[in-house]
Design a protein around this motif. Sequence first.
Motif, mmCIF file in Angstrom:
data_model
loop_
_atom_site.group_PDB
_atom_site.id
_atom_site.type_symbol
_atom_site.label_atom_id
_atom_site.label_comp_id
_atom_site.label_asym_id
_atom_site.label_seq_id
_atom_site.Cartn_x
_atom_site.Cartn_y
_atom_site.Cartn_z
ATOM 1 N N TYR A 169 -24.166 31.962 3.451
ATOM 2 C CA TYR A 169 -25.263 31.316 4.159
ATOM 3 C C TYR A 169 -26.473 31.230 3.225
ATOM 4 O O TYR A 169 -26.639 32.041 2.324
ATOM 5 C CB TYR A 169 -25.708 32.137 5.377
ATOM 6 C CG TYR A 169 -24.717 32.263 6.498
ATOM 7 C CD1 TYR A 169 -23.785 33.306 6.512
ATOM 8 C CD2 TYR A 169 -24.736 31.378 7.566
ATOM 9 C CE1 TYR A 169 -22.896 33.441 7.563
ATOM 10 C CE2 TYR A 169 -23.850 31.513 8.623
ATOM 11 C CZ TYR A 169 -22.934 32.549 8.612
ATOM 12 O OH TYR A 169 -22.054 32.681 9.658
ATOM 13 N N GLN A 196 -30.795 31.028 3.745
ATOM 14 C CA GLN A 196 -31.841 31.190 4.743
ATOM 15 C C GLN A 196 -33.160 30.700 4.172
ATOM 16 O O GLN A 196 -33.633 31.187 3.147
ATOM 17 C CB GLN A 196 -31.984 32.638 5.186
ATOM 18 C CG GLN A 196 -32.993 32.835 6.316
ATOM 19 C CD GLN A 196 -32.990 34.241 6.871
ATOM 20 O OE1 GLN A 196 -32.820 35.219 6.153
ATOM 21 N NE2 GLN A 196 -33.162 34.366 8.180
ATOM 22 N N HIS A 207 -35.556 27.249 9.093
ATOM 23 C CA HIS A 207 -34.191 26.757 9.289
ATOM 24 C C HIS A 207 -33.226 27.836 9.751
ATOM 25 O O HIS A 207 -32.077 27.556 10.013
ATOM 26 C CB HIS A 207 -33.653 26.144 8.002
ATOM 27 C CG HIS A 207 -34.274 24.838 7.643
ATOM 28 N ND1 HIS A 207 -33.910 23.651 8.221
ATOM 29 C CD2 HIS A 207 -35.260 24.547 6.766
ATOM 30 C CE1 HIS A 207 -34.636 22.678 7.706
ATOM 31 N NE2 HIS A 207 -35.477 23.189 6.829
ATOM 32 N N GLY A 208 -33.631 29.055 9.854
ATOM 33 C CA GLY A 208 -32.677 30.100 10.182
ATOM 34 C C GLY A 208 -31.647 30.228 9.069
ATOM 35 O O GLY A 208 -31.916 29.950 7.909
ATOM 36 N N LEU A 209 -30.442 30.643 9.430
ATOM 37 C CA LEU A 209 -29.344 30.735 8.466
ATOM 38 C C LEU A 209 -28.454 29.511 8.602
ATOM 39 O O LEU A 209 -28.084 29.118 9.707
ATOM 40 C CB LEU A 209 -28.509 31.993 8.708
ATOM 41 C CG LEU A 209 -29.073 33.302 8.175
ATOM 42 C CD1 LEU A 209 -30.058 33.901 9.147
ATOM 43 C CD2 LEU A 209 -27.952 34.285 7.875
ATOM 44 N N LEU A 236 -24.811 27.696 7.223
ATOM 45 C CA LEU A 236 -23.524 28.004 6.628
ATOM 46 C C LEU A 236 -23.210 27.036 5.497
ATOM 47 O O LEU A 236 -23.186 25.819 5.690
ATOM 48 C CB LEU A 236 -22.445 27.937 7.709
ATOM 49 C CG LEU A 236 -21.019 28.266 7.286
ATOM 50 C CD1 LEU A 236 -20.924 29.724 6.819
ATOM 51 C CD2 LEU A 236 -20.056 28.015 8.433
ATOM 52 N N PHE A 295 -27.119 34.854 1.852
ATOM 53 C CA PHE A 295 -26.414 35.971 2.471
ATOM 54 C C PHE A 295 -24.921 35.706 2.482
ATOM 55 O O PHE A 295 -24.464 34.600 2.767
ATOM 56 C CB PHE A 295 -26.876 36.190 3.914
ATOM 57 C CG PHE A 295 -28.242 36.793 4.017
ATOM 58 C CD1 PHE A 295 -29.337 36.008 4.344
ATOM 59 C CD2 PHE A 295 -28.428 38.148 3.808
ATOM 60 C CE1 PHE A 295 -30.600 36.568 4.439
ATOM 61 C CE2 PHE A 295 -29.683 38.716 3.904
ATOM 62 C CZ PHE A 295 -30.772 37.913 4.227
#
Lengths: 112, 114
Positions: B35, B37, B41-43, B45, B90
Amino acid sequence: LAKTTQPPSMEAYEGQEVNVSCSHTNIATSEYIYWYRQVPHQGPQFIIQGYKDYVVNEVASLFISADRKLSTLSLPWVSLRDAAVYYCIVTDLGTGGYKVVFGSGTRLLVSP
Amino acid sequence: EAAVTQSPRNKVTVTGGNVTLSCRQTNSHNYMYWYRQDTGHGLRLIHYSYGAGNLQIGDVPDGYKATRTTQEDFFLLLELASPSQTSLYFCASSDLGQSSYEQYFGPGTRLTVL
């Protein structure tokens, strides 16, 4: 995948119970609801998951409405360590659980 | 408890540079994920894999390659890094055999492309 909507932020004092809501109006029958939290400088950490009704573990409880369009994460007696971003996610376990979409989450601020 | 490690923890490179981010999980999980981040945008994929030699495209794959060499190791490759790839990356893993399918995340790699 169902899109989720959460409040961008919440505030609480230590010792309070905090309820974080999440709307997932288009949730499919095959989708489960997950909650994660992320503290600064760390990856997200799983909190709890559920499909319907009420789920509880040693960290939190999760209430899911009868139509499954709304879920509420409940954190009892929050402490400063609970200050984090909380993510509500729905995912289809039929696909192996890989399709996880993280939104912007709810930032919980905890004051002494 | 599941353990996912990432290296390096911080990386600075220049535009056009070649970067490899490494991830290792020691819990025999089937699935591994990468991912990124970014603020607002958050995480998101990038790529994922369900076993050694397997690769699946995620939601934001452009500019990234990945390779799963063993069940434990998953690599993310940026062959021509661009400033837009400056981000926090991540890695995560999960086990298809468990009922919860919870993902275990590593500590992250902060990449800066100048």
